[in-house]
Enzyme design. Structure first.
Site, PDB file in Angstrom:
ATOM      1  N   ARG A  37       0.777  -1.243   0.000  1.00 30.95           N
ATOM      2  CA  ARG A  37       0.000   0.000   0.000  1.00 30.95           C
ATOM      3  C   ARG A  37       0.805   1.288   0.000  1.00 30.95           C
ATOM      4  O   ARG A  37       0.228   2.354   0.107  1.00 30.95           O
ATOM      5  CB  ARG A  37      -0.996  -0.024   1.172  1.00 30.95           C
ATOM      6  CG  ARG A  37      -2.078  -1.083   0.957  1.00 30.95           C
ATOM      7  CD  ARG A  37      -3.049  -1.208   2.086  1.00 30.95           C
ATOM      8  NE  ARG A  37      -3.961  -2.318   1.873  1.00 30.95           N
ATOM      9  CZ  ARG A  37      -3.681  -3.586   2.140  1.00 30.95           C
ATOM     10  NH1 ARG A  37      -2.511  -3.912   2.659  1.00 30.95           N
ATOM     11  NH2 ARG A  37      -4.559  -4.539   1.905  1.00 30.95           N
ATOM     12  N   HIS A 126       1.162 -15.119   8.135  1.00 34.16           N
ATOM     13  CA  HIS A 126       0.656 -15.453   6.796  1.00 34.16           C
ATOM     14  C   HIS A 126       1.508 -16.505   6.098  1.00 34.16           C
ATOM     15  O   HIS A 126       1.506 -16.584   4.874  1.00 34.16           O
ATOM     16  CB  HIS A 126       0.561 -14.188   5.941  1.00 34.16           C
ATOM     17  CG  HIS A 126      -0.421 -13.182   6.484  1.00 34.16           C
ATOM     18  ND1 HIS A 126      -0.412 -11.854   6.158  1.00 34.16           N
ATOM     19  CD2 HIS A 126      -1.468 -13.339   7.348  1.00 34.16           C
ATOM     20  CE1 HIS A 126      -1.393 -11.228   6.785  1.00 34.16           C
ATOM     21  NE2 HIS A 126      -2.036 -12.099   7.524  1.00 34.16           N
TER      22      HIS A 126
HETATM   23  P1  CNA Z   1       0.967  -2.810   3.542  1.00 34.95           P
HETATM   24  O1  CNA Z   1      -0.510  -2.725   3.593  1.00 34.95           O
HETATM   25  O2  CNA Z   1       1.634  -2.701   2.218  1.00 34.95           O
HETATM   26  O3  CNA Z   1       1.511  -1.653   4.489  1.00 34.95           O
HETATM   27  C1  CNA Z   1       2.867  -1.334   4.596  1.00 34.95           C
HETATM   28  C2  CNA Z   1       2.972  -0.065   5.438  1.00 34.95           C
HETATM   29  O4  CNA Z   1       4.352   0.150   5.710  1.00 34.95           O
HETATM   30  C3  CNA Z   1       2.450   1.183   4.750  1.00 34.95           C
HETATM   31  O5  CNA Z   1       1.543   1.821   5.630  1.00 34.95           O
HETATM   32  C4  CNA Z   1       3.701   2.039   4.511  1.00 34.95           C
HETATM   33  O6  CNA Z   1       3.453   3.408   4.656  1.00 34.95           O
HETATM   34  C5  CNA Z   1       4.653   1.539   5.579  1.00 34.95           C
HETATM   35  N1  CNA Z   1       6.070   1.604   5.247  1.00 34.95           N
HETATM   36  C6  CNA Z   1       6.688   1.149   4.129  1.00 34.95           C
HETATM   37  N2  CNA Z   1       8.037   1.290   4.226  1.00 34.95           N
HETATM   38  C7  CNA Z   1       8.255   1.878   5.435  1.00 34.95           C
HETATM   39  C8  CNA Z   1       9.435   2.303   6.116  1.00 34.95           C
HETATM   40  N3  CNA Z   1      10.651   2.150   5.590  1.00 34.95           N
HETATM   41  N4  CNA Z   1       9.299   2.876   7.335  1.00 34.95           N
HETATM   42  C9  CNA Z   1       8.065   3.052   7.905  1.00 34.95           C
HETATM   43  N5  CNA Z   1       6.923   2.662   7.303  1.00 34.95           N
HETATM   44  C10 CNA Z   1       7.015   2.089   6.088  1.00 34.95           C
HETATM   45  O7  CNA Z   1       1.506  -4.140   4.217  1.00 34.95           O
HETATM   46  P2  CNA Z   1       0.920  -4.971   5.445  1.00 34.95           P
HETATM   47  O8  CNA Z   1       2.024  -5.809   5.911  1.00 34.95           O
HETATM   48  O9  CNA Z   1       0.197  -4.129   6.407  1.00 34.95           O
HETATM   49  O10 CNA Z   1      -0.184  -5.880   4.699  1.00 34.95           O
HETATM   50  C11 CNA Z   1      -0.249  -7.181   4.945  1.00 34.95           C
HETATM   51  C12 CNA Z   1       0.082  -8.040   3.738  1.00 34.95           C
HETATM   52  C13 CNA Z   1       1.253  -7.584   2.920  1.00 34.95           C
HETATM   53  C14 CNA Z   1       0.516  -9.368   4.240  1.00 34.95           C
HETATM   54  O11 CNA Z   1      -0.430 -10.307   3.866  1.00 34.95           O
HETATM   55  C15 CNA Z   1       1.871  -9.690   3.608  1.00 34.95           C
HETATM   56  O12 CNA Z   1       1.971 -11.052   3.285  1.00 34.95           O
HETATM   57  C16 CNA Z   1       1.910  -8.832   2.409  1.00 34.95           C
HETATM   58  N6  CNA Z   1       3.242  -8.550   1.816  1.00 34.95           N
HETATM   59  C17 CNA Z   1       4.383  -9.067   2.322  1.00 34.95           C
HETATM   60  C18 CNA Z   1       5.601  -8.785   1.748  1.00 34.95           C
HETATM   61  C19 CNA Z   1       6.874  -9.388   2.324  1.00 34.95           C
HETATM   62  O13 CNA Z   1       6.832 -10.507   2.816  1.00 34.95           O
HETATM   63  N7  CNA Z   1       7.979  -8.647   2.308  1.00 34.95           N
HETATM   64  C20 CNA Z   1       5.671  -7.916   0.646  1.00 34.95           C
HETATM   65  C21 CNA Z   1       4.463  -7.387   0.133  1.00 34.95           C
HETATM   66  C22 CNA Z   1       3.263  -7.703   0.735  1.00 34.95           C
END
Ligand code: CNA
Length: 246
Positions: A37, A126
């Protein structure tokens, strides 16, 4: 970075001995893995999306069942993140655990980077890309095998479809993880939430288990639960965690 807030955060960490970290995709953006997001995330503006359907639909059990080949194309390119390294946040959390302050990392991530950084007690809400199971005979496969397969990954033993042990939308969370996560949050004296939009249930509901713990939320953008935080840091967590003293 807001120095005053950073000092408050350091003090809270210094005064706590039962810390639980609860994180999401934002923890791994500094390693180069896009989140969902943020502006450049997979859920970004519709017009900029690379794929025909919404990511929510492409990561649903229905899509996996009805469009298996397309599901795997999406999964392999966008979700099965291999070859990435942990960043300062992952390493600092591992250090906090080593010195006995941090009891567990609860993560929504599926990339395995906390373990790669040295964290031992990691609750993967997850699931993980690193476990993959044949749907016919339960034979286990690596993430590399799935990623490098052509088309739908098939079992070498029986030809069954190999499904990643990653929770898709419409599926239940792995058995026991939610109970464990709830207990850890109830027992904590400090809960640090970072890098999650707190949008995905039931993970986002975990904070209703807080039982007297201080709550710190570190996120670049707003979350629906900001109002319950004792300390809200709207900054890049990498800056915060790289300076933090364990
Ligand atoms: P999301 O909804 O994408 O939220 C991520 C949040 O992190 C956002 O609000 C951003 O503003 C914030 N953010 C990003 N980078 C930074 C930073 N450097 N410092 C501070 N804040 C930051 O992701 P959620 O985890 O809330 O959503 C859950 C999903 C995402 C899960 O089901 C995961 O499996 C899924 N996911 C996982 C990965 C991974 O494993 N790396 C990657 C993409 C999605």
């Amino acid at each position: 970075m807001d120095r005053n807030k950073f000092e408050q955060f350091q003090k809270l960490v210094d005064n706590s001995k039962n810390i639980v970290f609860f994180g999401g995709a934002g923890v791994s953006t500094a390693s180069g893995i896009p989140d969902f997001r943020s502006e450049n995330g997979l859920y970004g503006e519709e017009s900029k999306r690379k794929h025909k359907y919404s990511p929510e639909y492409m990561l649903s059990h229905t899509f996996y069942k009805d469009n298996t080949e397309e599901f795997f194309e999406f999964y392999k390119t966008e979700m099965c993140a291999l070859g990435y390294k942990p960043n300062d946040t992952h390493y600092k959390l591992a250090e906090l655990e080593k010195v006995g302050k941090l009891k567990a990392v609860i993560t929504q991530n599926i990339d395995g980077l906390h373990q790669l950084a040295g964290s031992k007690n990691v609750i993967e809400l997850h699931g993980t890309i690193h476990k993959n199971t044949c749907t016919e005979c339960s034979e286990q496969y690596t993430a590399e095998y799935v990623k490098n397969s052509i088309g739908i990954p098939r079992c070498k033993e029986c030809g069954g479809i190999i499904k990643p042990d990653v929770t898709l939308y419409e599926e239940m969370l792995p058995y026991g993880v939610l109970t464990k996560a709830r207990r850890l949050i109830r027992q904590a004296d400090l809960v640090i939430v970072a890098g999650t939009s707190l949008n995905v249930q039931p993970a986002a509901g975990l904070l209703s288990e807080l039982n007297g713990a201080k709550l710190v939320i570190i996120n670049k953008t707003e979350t629906p639960q900001d109002y319950i935080a004792d300390l809200l840091i709207k900054d890049d967590m990498t800056e915060v965690f790289s300076e933090l003293k364990a």
